[in-house]
Design an enzyme around this catalytic site. Structure first.
Site, short mmCIF file in Angstrom:
data_model
loop_
_atom_site.label_atom_id
_atom_site.label_comp_id
_atom_site.label_asym_id
_atom_site.label_seq_id
_atom_site.Cartn_x
_atom_site.Cartn_y
_atom_site.Cartn_z
N ASP A 67 7.12 -1.48 -8.18
CA ASP A 67 7.77 -2.71 -7.75
C ASP A 67 7.55 -3.83 -8.76
OD1 ASP A 67 5.05 -3.01 -7.22
OD2 ASP A 67 5.29 -2.89 -5.05
N ASN A 136 -0.68 -4.38 6.22
CA ASN A 136 0.38 -4.16 7.22
C ASN A 136 1.02 -2.77 7.08
OD1 ASN A 136 2.04 -4.34 4.99
ND2 ASN A 136 3.09 -6.21 5.62
N HIS A 138 2.28 -1.44 4.29
CA HIS A 138 3.34 -1.25 3.29
C HIS A 138 2.88 -0.35 2.15
CE1 HIS A 138 2.17 -5.19 0.96
NE2 HIS A 138 1.57 -4.15 0.42
N GLU A 143 8.12 -2.98 3.33
CA GLU A 143 7.46 -3.70 4.41
C GLU A 143 7.79 -3.05 5.76
OE1 GLU A 143 5.23 -5.67 3.51
OE2 GLU A 143 5.93 -7.61 2.75
P1 PGA Z 1 -4.21 -4.46 -3.22
O1 PGA Z 1 -2.72 -4.33 -2.71
O2 PGA Z 1 -4.48 -3.25 -4.05
O3 PGA Z 1 -4.22 -5.72 -4.02
O4 PGA Z 1 -5.07 -4.53 -2.00
C1 PGA Z 1 -2.25 -3.09 -2.28
C2 PGA Z 1 -0.90 -3.28 -1.64
O5 PGA Z 1 -0.64 -4.37 -1.08
O6 PGA Z 1 -0.08 -2.34 -1.68
#
Ligand code: PGA
Length: 268
Positions: A67, A136, A138, A143
């Site tokens: 992404d 959450n 994702h 999302e």
């Molecule tokens: P993080 O994010 O590795 O910074 O915890 C992971 C994500 O949100 O997919």
């Protein structure tokens, strides 16, 4: 789905880097799907180390990142372009022509999504996809929603994601509200998936991804349907799994306590 609990974040990076480097040794022209965020940082550090110490050859590897934010130029320190060059790309012998991230500055984002998806398909799909997981649920920037988005698409980020990512910015108001993300089908078509989770704030999301119903309101749950997923989590992210899993569930997901006891299985 195989779940491995490692003793700390450093070990998570070591084990993930071994899987990625093993993939490259076995198939030097591998197509890698890569993730950003804080979780994979130790993996990238160990991959750079394996390159420097043991000469892991990235020259034939192709990469596609999951992404990118919409509206951040490549040289913005919060863009995922910047992150990837900073933490991996400029330290190893990757061919820049084989590096792909969505262009969040594209004039026509829909066309960019189509082109990105086509580039992945034209390469024959992803061999190994590395994922983090949001609190959450994702994966990438897919999302929680009423339906799964199949292919690379533009996403409106949820408020909880914006707030979670605000720690990288000077102020929450600076966090982009939109992003381009690989879709769920793009991810599910990867031949192998490695999901990484670190920290107790991810414990519930990990539990829900591994054990609860498969639903687009919990995007990571779809990975239960993938035939080759390795979940590597450190102790803090494993607390819900340890506390709530029944013996039967543990057997079902091939639950191991220490990844180093299982290296043969990972390699097989
Ligand atoms: P993080 O994010 O590795 O910074 O915890 C992971 C994500 O949100 O997919």
């Amino acid at each position: 789905m195989r779940v491995f609990i490692v003793k700390n974040y450093e070990e998570l990076g070591v084990q993930a880097a071994q899987i990625v480097s093993g993939q490259i040794y076995v198939k030097p022209n591998s197509i890698l799907g890569l993730a950003t965020g804080s979780t994979p940082l130790s993996m990238y550090r160990h991959l750079v180390n394996i390159y420097q110490e043991y000469g892991l050859d990235f020259s034939e590897v192709t990469t596609f990142n999951l992404d990118e934010y919409v509206g951040l130029p490549e040289d913005d320190k919060n863009s995922y372009h910047y992150y990837m060059y900073n933490h991996l790309f400029r330290h190893v012998n990757l061919d820049r022509m084989k590096i792909h991230l969505p262009d969040g500055m594209a004039v026509n984002i829909d066309e960019e999504c189509l082109a990105y998806e086509k580039a992945i398909q034209d390469c024959g799909g992803i061999d190994l996809q590395v994922l983090g997981i949001g609190q959450n649920g994702h994966i990438g920037f897919n999302e929680p929603d009423e339906k799964f988005e199949a292919y690379t698409h533009e996403v409106k980020l949820k408020q909880d994601t914006i707030e979670a990512n605000a720690r990288f910015f000077d102020d929450v108001s600076e966090v982009p509200t939109r992003a381009v993300s690989m879709g769920i089908k793009t991810i599910m078509q990867a031949k192998k998936v490695v999901l990484l989770a670190n920290g107790s704030n991810k414990a519930e999301a990990v539990y829900r991804a591994v054990c609860e119903s498969i639903t687009p309101t919990n995007p990571a749950s779809i990975l239960q349907l993938h035939q080759d997923v390795i979940v590597i989590i450190e102790e803090g992210a494993a607390t819900y799994l340890r506390d709530r899993l029944t013996l039967q569930q543990k057997e079902r997901i091939l639950f191991f306590n220490k990844i180093h006891e299982c290296n043969g299985i990972i390699a097989s």
